[in-house]
Scaffold this active site. Sequence first.
Site, PDB file in Angstrom:
ATOM      1  N   SER A  38       0.840  -1.192   0.000  1.00  0.00           N
ATOM      2  CA  SER A  38       0.000   0.000   0.000  1.00  0.00           C
ATOM      3  C   SER A  38       0.885   1.255   0.000  1.00  0.00           C
ATOM      4  O   SER A  38       1.785   1.366  -0.823  1.00  0.00           O
ATOM      5  CB  SER A  38      -0.961  -0.045   1.187  1.00  0.00           C
ATOM      6  OG  SER A  38      -1.990   0.907   1.038  1.00  0.00           O
ATOM      7  N   ASP A 161      -5.714  -3.089  -2.982  1.00  0.00           N
ATOM      8  CA  ASP A 161      -4.696  -2.717  -1.995  1.00  0.00           C
ATOM      9  C   ASP A 161      -4.030  -3.922  -1.328  1.00  0.00           C
ATOM     10  O   ASP A 161      -4.705  -4.841  -0.859  1.00  0.00           O
ATOM     11  CB  ASP A 161      -5.361  -1.845  -0.932  1.00  0.00           C
ATOM     12  CG  ASP A 161      -4.381  -1.149  -0.021  1.00  0.00           C
ATOM     13  OD1 ASP A 161      -3.758  -1.831   0.813  1.00  0.00           O
ATOM     14  OD2 ASP A 161      -4.237   0.077  -0.140  1.00  0.00           O
TER      15      ASP A 161
END
Length: 270
Positions: A38, A161
């Site tokens: 991320s 993500d």
Amino acid sequence: METAFVLGGGGVLGAHEVGMLQALDEAGIAPDLVVGTSVGALNGALIAAAPAEAVERLASLWRSDVVRTAFTGSWVARLSTLARTGTHLHPIGPLREVLSEAIGVSRIEELDVPFQCVAASVERAAAHWFTSGPLVEAVLASCAVPGLLPPVVIGGEHFFDGGLVHSIPVGRAVQLGAQRVYVLHVGRIERPLTPPRRFWEVGMVAFEIARRHRFAEDLASLPPGVEVHVLPAGATEPLSPLRYRDLSQISRYIDRAYEASSRYLRTGGG
């Protein structure tokens, strides 16, 4: 792969990792491997691209309006995007432009330091590690927060993500042969969890349980001889998910993580 930097996810709180990196740099600790997820993939890519310049480049990037540039648009514009797509509030284009300009490297294998980042495959419901190929697309996939950004399509596969599958991927660094691991994180793991009191807190607490459980399992299953240093960020406050574009505390996040991590390294943590 003697020394690895592992960078976790956490949106705007990723500014803490810049302060931690500054402390490591001043202590003369450099990575042989960088692993990120991320926002940690974004920070990690800049570290791997030019380790000697990473502190200055990341501090400049974070203290500029990069977050609002990447997540551009008024509430009206965001709701318009949601109404049009039905799945997300922001287009991916602005973040792609920010990353392309900031990183300046085309492919993962061209980086100065070996780098890997992770994303969650929608079709396979599994973690996917990017180890080669286009760098910006890999980082975008790792940063594609569900609901905020659309999934990133690579090779016909959709990715969300990386924090969904590995929030702080210590296990990956160890698997790749790291003997000394420095964990750069966003500070959430320093706050004890409490039962949710508001509706919007329920999902956040549930996600924190999942992310901390995987991290704790990684730490509990370390092979003999591997040392892990979880750098401190200093006390952190809860952040409302509605304030994911809030830049007002960026300098504070960087400075307090730097101070806390510097103390840790000076007192034998390195």
